[in-house]
Design a protein around this motif. Structure first.
Motif, PDB file in Angstrom:
ATOM      1  N   PRO A   1     -14.699  24.665 -17.916  1.00 25.77           N
ATOM      2  CA  PRO A   1     -15.322  25.771 -18.640  1.00 25.77           C
ATOM      3  C   PRO A   1     -16.642  25.288 -19.237  1.00 25.77           C
ATOM      4  O   PRO A   1     -16.662  24.306 -19.976  1.00 25.77           O
ATOM      5  N   PHE A   2     -17.746  25.950 -18.864  1.00 25.23           N
ATOM      6  CA  PHE A   2     -19.052  25.447 -19.283  1.00 25.23           C
ATOM      7  C   PHE A   2     -20.085  26.551 -19.202  1.00 25.23           C
ATOM      8  O   PHE A   2     -20.156  27.260 -18.192  1.00 25.23           O
ATOM      9  N   MET A   3     -20.859  26.730 -20.247  1.00 25.20           N
ATOM     10  CA  MET A   3     -21.962  27.682 -20.284  1.00 25.20           C
ATOM     11  C   MET A   3     -21.535  29.085 -19.838  1.00 25.20           C
ATOM     12  O   MET A   3     -22.194  29.737 -19.035  1.00 25.20           O
ATOM     13  N   GLY A   4     -20.382  29.498 -20.349  1.00 25.54           N
ATOM     14  CA  GLY A   4     -19.929  30.868 -20.121  1.00 25.54           C
ATOM     15  C   GLY A   4     -19.237  31.103 -18.799  1.00 25.54           C
ATOM     16  O   GLY A   4     -18.904  32.243 -18.447  1.00 25.54           O
ATOM     17  N   THR A   5     -18.973  30.036 -18.034  1.00 22.75           N
ATOM     18  CA  THR A   5     -18.301  30.215 -16.749  1.00 22.75           C
ATOM     19  C   THR A   5     -17.453  28.968 -16.471  1.00 22.75           C
ATOM     20  O   THR A   5     -17.245  28.156 -17.369  1.00 22.75           O
ATOM     21  N   TYR A   6     -16.920  28.861 -15.250  1.00 22.64           N
ATOM     22  CA  TYR A   6     -16.173  27.670 -14.847  1.00 22.64           C
ATOM     23  C   TYR A   6     -16.855  27.050 -13.638  1.00 22.64           C
ATOM     24  O   TYR A   6     -17.258  27.787 -12.719  1.00 22.64           O
ATOM     25  N   SER A   7     -16.963  25.725 -13.588  1.00 21.39           N
ATOM     26  CA  SER A   7     -17.503  25.099 -12.384  1.00 21.39           C
ATOM     27  C   SER A   7     -16.624  25.485 -11.198  1.00 21.39           C
ATOM     28  O   SER A   7     -15.406  25.623 -11.319  1.00 21.39           O
ATOM     29  N   ALA A   8     -17.278  25.673 -10.035  1.00 22.97           N
ATOM     30  CA  ALA A   8     -16.635  26.388  -8.924  1.00 22.97           C
ATOM     31  C   ALA A   8     -15.660  25.537  -8.113  1.00 22.97           C
ATOM     32  O   ALA A   8     -14.743  26.087  -7.492  1.00 22.97           O
ATOM     33  N   ASP A   9     -15.846  24.231  -8.072  1.00 17.33           N
ATOM     34  CA  ASP A   9     -14.869  23.401  -7.362  1.00 17.33           C
ATOM     35  C   ASP A   9     -13.733  23.043  -8.299  1.00 17.33           C
ATOM     36  O   ASP A   9     -13.962  22.578  -9.424  1.00 17.33           O
ATOM     37  N   ASP A  10     -12.502  23.265  -7.819  1.00 21.27           N
ATOM     38  CA  ASP A  10     -11.331  22.869  -8.600  1.00 21.27           C
ATOM     39  C   ASP A  10     -10.783  21.549  -8.050  1.00 21.27           C
ATOM     40  O   ASP A  10     -11.420  20.910  -7.204  1.00 21.27           O
ATOM     41  N   PHE A  11      -9.613  21.157  -8.508  1.00 23.19           N
ATOM     42  CA  PHE A  11      -9.085  19.856  -8.062  1.00 23.19           C
ATOM     43  C   PHE A  11      -8.661  19.885  -6.590  1.00 23.19           C
ATOM     44  O   PHE A  11      -8.516  18.824  -5.981  1.00 23.19           O
ATOM     45  N   GLU A  12      -8.498  21.066  -6.011  1.00 22.94           N
ATOM     46  CA  GLU A  12      -8.203  21.131  -4.567  1.00 22.94           C
ATOM     47  C   GLU A  12      -9.493  20.942  -3.778  1.00 22.94           C
ATOM     48  O   GLU A  12      -9.644  19.962  -3.046  1.00 22.94           O
ATOM     49  N   SER A  13     -10.453  21.842  -3.923  1.00 19.16           N
ATOM     50  CA  SER A  13     -11.681  21.723  -3.111  1.00 19.16           C
ATOM     51  C   SER A  13     -12.468  20.469  -3.494  1.00 19.16           C
ATOM     52  O   SER A  13     -13.094  19.833  -2.638  1.00 19.16           O
ATOM     53  N   GLY A  14     -12.422  20.096  -4.760  1.00 22.56           N
ATOM     54  CA  GLY A  14     -13.169  18.921  -5.202  1.00 22.56           C
ATOM     55  C   GLY A  14     -12.629  17.637  -4.596  1.00 22.56           C
ATOM     56  O   GLY A  14     -13.391  16.799  -4.105  1.00 22.56           O
ATOM     57  N   THR A  15     -11.308  17.476  -4.600  1.00 21.83           N
ATOM     58  CA  THR A  15     -10.762  16.240  -4.029  1.00 21.83           C
ATOM     59  C   THR A  15     -10.845  16.260  -2.498  1.00 21.83           C
ATOM     60  O   THR A  15     -10.992  15.207  -1.868  1.00 21.83           O
ATOM     61  N   ARG A  16     -10.796  17.441  -1.903  1.00 25.40           N
ATOM     62  CA  ARG A  16     -10.995  17.542  -0.439  1.00 25.40           C
ATOM     63  C   ARG A  16     -12.423  17.106  -0.086  1.00 25.40           C
ATOM     64  O   ARG A  16     -12.638  16.349   0.873  1.00 25.40           O
ATOM     65  N   ALA A  17     -13.388  17.565  -0.866  1.00 26.06           N
ATOM     66  CA  ALA A  17     -14.781  17.141  -0.651  1.00 26.06           C
ATOM     67  C   ALA A  17     -14.917  15.629  -0.835  1.00 26.06           C
ATOM     68  O   ALA A  17     -15.583  14.946  -0.050  1.00 26.06           O
ATOM     69  N   ALA A  18     -14.261  15.112  -1.864  1.00 23.97           N
ATOM     70  CA  ALA A  18     -14.318  13.669  -2.124  1.00 23.97           C
ATOM     71  C   ALA A  18     -13.828  12.895  -0.902  1.00 23.97           C
ATOM     72  O   ALA A  18     -14.525  12.014  -0.380  1.00 23.97           O
ATOM     73  N   LEU A  19     -12.633  13.250  -0.431  1.00 17.32           N
ATOM     74  CA  LEU A  19     -12.029  12.520   0.690  1.00 17.32           C
ATOM     75  C   LEU A  19     -12.891  12.625   1.950  1.00 17.32           C
ATOM     76  O   LEU A  19     -13.047  11.650   2.698  1.00 17.32           O
ATOM     77  N   ALA A  20     -13.466  13.803   2.177  1.00 18.51           N
ATOM     78  CA  ALA A  20     -14.304  13.995   3.372  1.00 18.51           C
ATOM     79  C   ALA A  20     -15.490  13.038   3.365  1.00 18.51           C
ATOM     80  O   ALA A  20     -16.007  12.658   4.421  1.00 18.51           O
ATOM     81  N   GLY A  21     -15.903  12.639   2.189  1.00 12.95           N
ATOM     82  CA  GLY A  21     -17.038  11.723   2.085  1.00 12.95           C
ATOM     83  C   GLY A  21     -16.634  10.283   1.814  1.00 12.95           C
ATOM     84  O   GLY A  21     -17.489   9.455   1.502  1.00 12.95           O
ATOM     85  N   GLY A  22     -15.341   9.954   1.900  1.00  8.17           N
ATOM     86  CA  GLY A  22     -14.908   8.565   1.728  1.00  8.17           C
ATOM     87  C   GLY A  22     -14.522   8.187   0.306  1.00  8.17           C
ATOM     88  O   GLY A  22     -14.250   7.017   0.027  1.00  8.17           O
ATOM     89  N   THR A  23     -14.493   9.168  -0.592  1.00  4.31           N
ATOM     90  CA  THR A  23     -14.107   8.889  -1.986  1.00  4.31           C
ATOM     91  C   THR A  23     -12.625   9.200  -2.162  1.00  4.31           C
ATOM     92  O   THR A  23     -12.176  10.295  -1.804  1.00  4.31           O
ATOM     93  N   THR A  24     -11.875   8.249  -2.739  1.00  3.25           N
ATOM     94  CA  THR A  24     -10.418   8.389  -2.819  1.00  3.25           C
ATOM     95  C   THR A  24      -9.896   8.497  -4.254  1.00  3.25           C
ATOM     96  O   THR A  24      -8.688   8.538  -4.467  1.00  3.25           O
ATOM     97  N   MET A  25     -10.796   8.508  -5.216  1.00  2.00           N
ATOM     98  CA  MET A  25     -10.370   8.730  -6.599  1.00  2.00           C
ATOM     99  C   MET A  25     -11.525   9.349  -7.375  1.00  2.00           C
ATOM    100  O   MET A  25     -12.688   8.961  -7.186  1.00  2.00           O
ATOM    101  N   VAL A  26     -11.185  10.307  -8.237  1.00  2.00           N
ATOM    102  CA  VAL A  26     -12.203  10.898  -9.117  1.00  2.00           C
ATOM    103  C   VAL A  26     -11.740  10.748 -10.566  1.00  2.00           C
ATOM    104  O   VAL A  26     -10.535  10.720 -10.848  1.00  2.00           O
ATOM    105  N   VAL A  27     -12.699  10.628 -11.458  1.00  4.08           N
ATOM    106  CA  VAL A  27     -12.377  10.638 -12.888  1.00  4.08           C
ATOM    107  C   VAL A  27     -13.123  11.813 -13.517  1.00  4.08           C
ATOM    108  O   VAL A  27     -14.357  11.877 -13.467  1.00  4.08           O
ATOM    109  N   ASP A  28     -12.345  12.746 -14.055  1.00  2.00           N
ATOM    110  CA  ASP A  28     -12.875  13.986 -14.620  1.00  2.00           C
ATOM    111  C   ASP A  28     -12.880  13.868 -16.154  1.00  2.00           C
ATOM    112  O   ASP A  28     -12.547  12.816 -16.702  1.00  2.00           O
TER     113      ASP A  28
END
Ligand code: DUC
Ligand code: ZN
Ligand code: ZN
Ligand code: ZN
Length: 484
Positions: free
Chosen positions: A62-89
């Motif tokens: 939640p930020f500036m009146g809205t929510y960032s558009a990638d959630d933990f599903e699309s965000g981690t899918r994007a991460a893995l597609a690019g070789g990233t296997t862990m995220v820290v939020d």
């Protein structure tokens, strides 16, 4: 379940050598020659590296009146597609909200995460409750980092007394403070002046946050950390002024870390001069993109070691969301994406150009941050017993980045049209193949929370100010009479 990665060249932060890897039950079980048995993944012509760790993402925030558009599903899918296997939020309490409640809220967002994750806890207000809960967060909840925003006045920003109190608490707990270093008071005034003068477009966002704003805040955060006796990690270091403060502190003996973003390394301020409002607004983030001279400084920091980690600050908003700032740049949601592109862009512009070595690539995308966050060698390593979070990297695979083929949920990509060479052939998360070339095999819910214990014994800052924690009271014989 056994998997063998065969015929690859292993590249870690300190070694390059030829060996096969046997994976059992999600862990690296053996590293050796001519291994056989189980499923085989062919790594001929590839480098086998620790999966990337992106320590700076904002998924479903939640930020500036809205929510960032990638959630933990699309965000981690994007991460893995690019070789990233862990995220820290980041878990962000509202002012007055319990840190523990905020953390629970963020845990509730992660049920569909496809790769492992952790959280930094943000300190957005200060009081006895925060002081107490910080200990529970560190001791019981597996979090050893606290984020402080010196900008976003009236929202996330903390002032110096709050920051100093929190840093001292971090020092006691063996925790590491993170800082978004921009002088929020100066930014707010400059924003108001720009608007009053009729500068309401996205380019004014960059004018309102010059490098000086970041350099001043970085210096201040470092000095406050030094007085508190704790190390400090400066997120999204974007300019020479901030980098210079970090270099100077490190030379003095302070444990200070700097984190450039792939966006600042490869995109510059000319993006805001684009006559297309959408183009410029899609690139509004804080800090903003800088000039080429600042980019050179960041690259020099990576090759010399004065900057340690490349992240993304992945905080994606759709064009529609960005348009809520039409007529007032202050309302354009701040943030850009980058999770899928961080490693290919860094390889292409860093390793392939000779600015950093392959081993340095592993260090700045994975190993350094694993050590800083105290999760090494579970993460960030190719060692027996480590998690099999691995990327089989094909240095010859190439693609042109496009929103049409990306995993992120948004409708554009700030790197659109850029060709990258160097992409995953396979990405494995705890031994499970999530990406096989263009085929996405991610499993929703496979991702698990990674606990990060405090650093013990507690790391102390090392400057001349360390004596401040043990002041010596002077015994005086000559005491003036009162009222004289
Ligand atoms: N900067 C951004 O651009 N977005 C999220 C938060 C931040 O500090
Ligand atoms: Zn205050
Ligand atoms: Zn920030
Ligand atoms: Zn951020």
């Amino acid at each position: 379940m056994t998997t063998i990665i065969k015929n690859g060249t292993i590249v870690t932060a300190d070694l390059t050598y030829t060996a096969d890897i046997r994976i059992e039950n999600g862990l690296i079980a053996e590293i050796g020659q001519n291994l056989t048995g189980g499923d085989t993944l062919d790594a001929t012509g590839c480098y086998v590296m620790p999966g990337g760790i992106d320590p700076h993402t904002h998924l479903e925030m939640p930020f500036m009146g809205t929510y960032s558009a990638d959630d933990f599903e699309s965000g981690t899918r994007a991460a893995l597609a690019g070789g990233t296997t862990m995220v820290v939020d980041f878990a962000l309490p509202n002012p007055g909200q319990s840190l523990l409640d905020a953390l629970d809220m963020w845990h509730n967002k992660t049920s569909r995460a496809a790769c492992d994750y952790s959280f930094h806890m943000a300190i957005t207000w200060w009081g006895a409750q925060v002081f107490e809960e910080m200990e529970t967060i560190v001791r019981d909840r597996g979090i050893n980092t606290f984020k402080h925003f010196m900008a976003y006045k009236g929202a996330l920003m903390v002032d110096d007394d709050e920051m100093f109190a929190s840093f001292q608490r971090c020092a006691e707990l063996g925790a590491l403070p993170l800082v978004h270093a921009e002088n929020g008071d100066v930014v707010a005034q400059m924003q108001a002046k720009l608007m009053a003068d009729g500068n309401d477009g996205p380019e004014a966002h960059a004018y309102s946050r010059p490098p000086e704003v970041e350099g001043e805040a970085t210096n201040r955060a470092i000095m406050i950390a030094d007085m508190a006796g704790c190390p400090v990690y400066i997120v999204h270091t974007s300019c020479e002024q901030s980098h210079e403060a970090i270099r100077r502190a490190r030379q003095k003996g302070c444990r200070v870390y700097g984190e450039p973003l792939i966006q600042h390394l490869t995109l510059d301020e000319s993006e805001y001069a684009n006559p297309d409002w959408d183009h410029a607004a899609r690139r509004v983030m804080s800090p903003p993109f800088r000039s080429k001279q600042h980019q050179d400084s960041l690259w020099a920091g990576l090759s010399s070691g004065s900057l340690q980690v490349v992240a993304t600050d992945h905080c994606a908003f759709t064009t529609q969301q960005k348009r809520s700032g039409l007529g007032d740049f202050r309302k354009i949601p701040n943030g850009t994406g980058g999770l899928e592109d961080r490693m290919p862009m860094l390889w292409t512009h860093g390793v392939a150009t000779g600015r950093i070595t392959m081993n340095e690539f592993v260090a700045v995308t994975s190993t350094n941050i694993a050590k800083i966050l105290n999760i090494y060698p579970k993460k960030g390593a190719i060692l027996v017993g480590a998690d099999a979070d691995l990327v089989v990297w094909d240095p010859k695979r190439t693609k042109t980045i496009s929103a049409k083929t990306q995993q992120s949920a948004i409708d554009y990509n700030v790197f659109e049209g850029k060709t990258v060479t160097g992409l995953p052939r396979y990405t494995l998360t705890r031994g499970v193949v999530a990406i096989e070339e263009d085929t996405v095999k991610t499993r929703e819910g496979h991702g698990a929370f990674v606990r990060r214990p405090p650093v013990t014994p507690v790391a102390k800052a090392l400057s001349t100010w360390k004596d401040i924690t043990a002041p010596r009271k002077v015994t005086r014989t000559g005491i003036p009479a009162s009222g004289v």
